[in-house]
Design a protein around this motif. Structure first.
Motif, PDB file in Angstrom:
ATOM      1  N   ASP A   1      -9.584   3.780   8.304  1.00 46.11           N
ATOM      2  CA  ASP A   1      -8.941   4.770   7.444  1.00 46.11           C
ATOM      3  C   ASP A   1      -8.198   4.073   6.316  1.00 46.11           C
ATOM      4  N   ARG A   2      -8.034   4.799   5.223  1.00 44.99           N
ATOM      5  CA  ARG A   2      -7.273   4.302   4.074  1.00 44.99           C
ATOM      6  C   ARG A   2      -5.983   5.111   3.988  1.00 44.99           C
ATOM      7  N   PHE A   3      -4.873   4.420   3.775  1.00 44.08           N
ATOM      8  CA  PHE A   3      -3.572   5.059   3.689  1.00 44.08           C
ATOM      9  C   PHE A   3      -2.920   4.733   2.355  1.00 44.08           C
ATOM     10  N   GLU A   4      -2.409   5.759   1.668  1.00 47.32           N
ATOM     11  CA  GLU A   4      -1.602   5.564   0.463  1.00 47.32           C
ATOM     12  C   GLU A   4      -0.156   5.392   0.889  1.00 47.32           C
ATOM     13  N   ILE A   5       0.510   4.388   0.368  1.00 46.22           N
ATOM     14  CA  ILE A   5       1.908   4.138   0.711  1.00 46.22           C
ATOM     15  C   ILE A   5       2.787   5.104  -0.076  1.00 46.22           C
ATOM     16  N   THR A   6       3.631   5.849   0.648  1.00 50.62           N
ATOM     17  CA  THR A   6       4.537   6.792  -0.011  1.00 50.62           C
ATOM     18  C   THR A   6       5.949   6.238  -0.136  1.00 50.62           C
ATOM     19  N   SER A   7       6.362   5.361   0.792  1.00 51.05           N
ATOM     20  CA  SER A   7       7.684   4.737   0.679  1.00 51.05           C
ATOM     21  C   SER A   7       7.710   3.427   1.449  1.00 51.05           C
ATOM     22  N   VAL A   8       8.567   2.521   0.981  1.00 45.59           N
ATOM     23  CA  VAL A   8       8.753   1.217   1.616  1.00 45.59           C
ATOM     24  C   VAL A   8      10.246   1.007   1.794  1.00 45.59           C
ATOM     25  N   GLU A   9      10.648   0.583   3.000  1.00 48.80           N
ATOM     26  CA  GLU A   9      12.062   0.380   3.280  1.00 48.80           C
ATOM     27  C   GLU A   9      12.250  -0.912   4.067  1.00 48.80           C
ATOM     28  N   ASP A  10      13.269  -1.676   3.707  1.00 48.82           N
ATOM     29  CA  ASP A  10      13.638  -2.885   4.431  1.00 48.82           C
ATOM     30  C   ASP A  10      14.432  -2.456   5.666  1.00 48.82           C
TER      31      ASP A  10
ATOM     32  N   LYS B   1      16.990  -2.328   8.289  1.00 42.87           N
ATOM     33  CA  LYS B   1      18.370  -2.805   8.455  1.00 42.87           C
ATOM     34  C   LYS B   1      18.825  -3.752   7.346  1.00 42.87           C
ATOM     35  N   GLY B   2      18.085  -3.831   6.250  1.00 44.43           N
ATOM     36  CA  GLY B   2      18.487  -4.639   5.097  1.00 44.43           C
ATOM     37  C   GLY B   2      18.520  -6.130   5.341  1.00 44.43           C
ATOM     38  N   ARG B   3      17.814  -6.611   6.332  1.00 49.08           N
ATOM     39  CA  ARG B   3      17.834  -8.038   6.673  1.00 49.08           C
ATOM     40  C   ARG B   3      16.724  -8.852   6.031  1.00 49.08           C
ATOM     41  N   GLY B   4      15.734  -8.184   5.468  1.00 44.53           N
ATOM     42  CA  GLY B   4      14.627  -8.907   4.860  1.00 44.53           C
ATOM     43  C   GLY B   4      13.653  -9.504   5.858  1.00 44.53           C
ATOM     44  N   MET B   5      13.639  -8.979   7.084  1.00 41.73           N
ATOM     45  CA  MET B   5      12.730  -9.491   8.106  1.00 41.73           C
ATOM     46  C   MET B   5      11.527  -8.577   8.338  1.00 41.73           C
ATOM     47  N   TYR B   6      11.779  -7.267   8.349  1.00 41.83           N
ATOM     48  CA  TYR B   6      10.733  -6.289   8.624  1.00 41.83           C
ATOM     49  C   TYR B   6      10.731  -5.214   7.548  1.00 41.83           C
ATOM     50  N   LEU B   7       9.543  -4.650   7.314  1.00 39.01           N
ATOM     51  CA  LEU B   7       9.398  -3.529   6.402  1.00 39.01           C
ATOM     52  C   LEU B   7       8.918  -2.313   7.188  1.00 39.01           C
ATOM     53  N   GLU B   8       9.412  -1.156   6.792  1.00 36.97           N
ATOM     54  CA  GLU B   8       8.951   0.101   7.356  1.00 36.97           C
ATOM     55  C   GLU B   8       8.264   0.861   6.233  1.00 36.97           C
ATOM     56  N   VAL B   9       6.993   1.140   6.421  1.00 37.52           N
ATOM     57  CA  VAL B   9       6.176   1.767   5.392  1.00 37.52           C
ATOM     58  C   VAL B   9       5.723   3.137   5.885  1.00 37.52           C
ATOM     59  N   MET B  10       6.004   4.157   5.087  1.00 41.48           N
ATOM     60  CA  MET B  10       5.512   5.503   5.355  1.00 41.48           C
ATOM     61  C   MET B  10       4.254   5.679   4.516  1.00 41.48           C
ATOM     62  N   ALA B  11       3.198   6.178   5.147  1.00 43.66           N
ATOM     63  CA  ALA B  11       1.924   6.300   4.441  1.00 43.66           C
ATOM     64  C   ALA B  11       1.209   7.576   4.850  1.00 43.66           C
TER      65      ALA B  11
ATOM     66  N   ALA C   1       4.099  12.002   4.655  1.00 44.94           N
ATOM     67  CA  ALA C   1       3.500  10.885   5.374  1.00 44.94           C
ATOM     68  C   ALA C   1       2.895  11.341   6.698  1.00 44.94           C
ATOM     69  N   THR C   2       1.805  10.689   7.071  1.00 49.61           N
ATOM     70  CA  THR C   2       1.153  10.977   8.344  1.00 49.61           C
ATOM     71  C   THR C   2       1.355   9.856   9.352  1.00 49.61           C
ATOM     72  N   ASP C   3       1.713   8.664   8.876  1.00 50.86           N
ATOM     73  CA  ASP C   3       1.889   7.506   9.759  1.00 50.86           C
ATOM     74  C   ASP C   3       3.024   6.625   9.272  1.00 50.86           C
TER      75      ASP C   3
ATOM     76  N   THR D   1       4.697  -2.439  -2.446  1.00 48.03           N
ATOM     77  CA  THR D   1       5.152  -1.298  -3.236  1.00 48.03           C
ATOM     78  C   THR D   1       4.226  -0.114  -2.993  1.00 48.03           C
ATOM     79  N   THR D   2       4.548   1.001  -3.619  1.00 49.10           N
ATOM     80  CA  THR D   2       3.726   2.200  -3.476  1.00 49.10           C
ATOM     81  C   THR D   2       2.411   2.095  -4.254  1.00 49.10           C
ATOM     82  N   ASP D   3       2.232   1.045  -5.026  1.00 53.17           N
ATOM     83  CA  ASP D   3       0.968   0.832  -5.742  1.00 53.17           C
ATOM     84  C   ASP D   3      -0.127   0.294  -4.819  1.00 53.17           C
ATOM     85  N   LEU D   4       0.256  -0.216  -3.661  1.00 51.51           N
ATOM     86  CA  LEU D   4      -0.697  -0.793  -2.726  1.00 51.51           C
ATOM     87  C   LEU D   4      -1.205   0.267  -1.757  1.00 51.51           C
TER      88      LEU D   4
END
Length: 110
Positions: free
Chosen positions: A82-91, A93-103, A57-59, A72-75
């Motif tokens: 710039d265009r970024f491919e999503i490499t991973s998605v993480e919730d 703290k598991g609260r369902g409020m924020y997502l952390e996306v590595m791209a 990931a770069t960002d 998901t990683t399909d998006l």
């Protein structure tokens, strides 16, 4: 995460294949959401050093969960031209409020 830190605008997009009446396929991008996000580029912090061994990931992007949209990683992400491919998605703290996306950024032409 404060709202003030989410100062980057991004678009979540997915590719769709449409078939016309003559049977030809054409691919187009559909924007699922335009949102504000926190963006952190790859740099020499301890966090990035720990991820360097297994991450291409770069960002990193953090944003609020979008009701009805499954990220998901399909998006892909569009940000600042710039265009970024999503490499991973993480919730976060598991609260369902924020997502952390590595791209990783996609450079046209190879």
């Amino acid at each position: 995460m404060s709202f003030g830190k989410m100062n980057t605008f991004i678009d979540l997009v997915k590719k769709e294949v449409a078939v016309d009446t003559e049977g030809f396929k054409s691919e187009k991008e559909v924007t699922l959401a335009s949102i504000r996000a926190y963006r952190e580029g790859r740099h020499g912090s301890e966090r990035w050093a720990n991820m360097a061994a297994f991450s291409e990931a770069t960002d990193l992007f953090r944003f609020r969960v979008i009701p009805g949209v499954s990220v998901t990683t399909d998006l892909a992400l569009l940000c600042d031209g710039d265009r970024f491919e999503i490499t991973s998605v993480e919730d976060v703290k598991g609260r369902g409020m924020y997502l952390e996306v590595m791209a990783k950024v996609v450079k046209p032409g190879g």
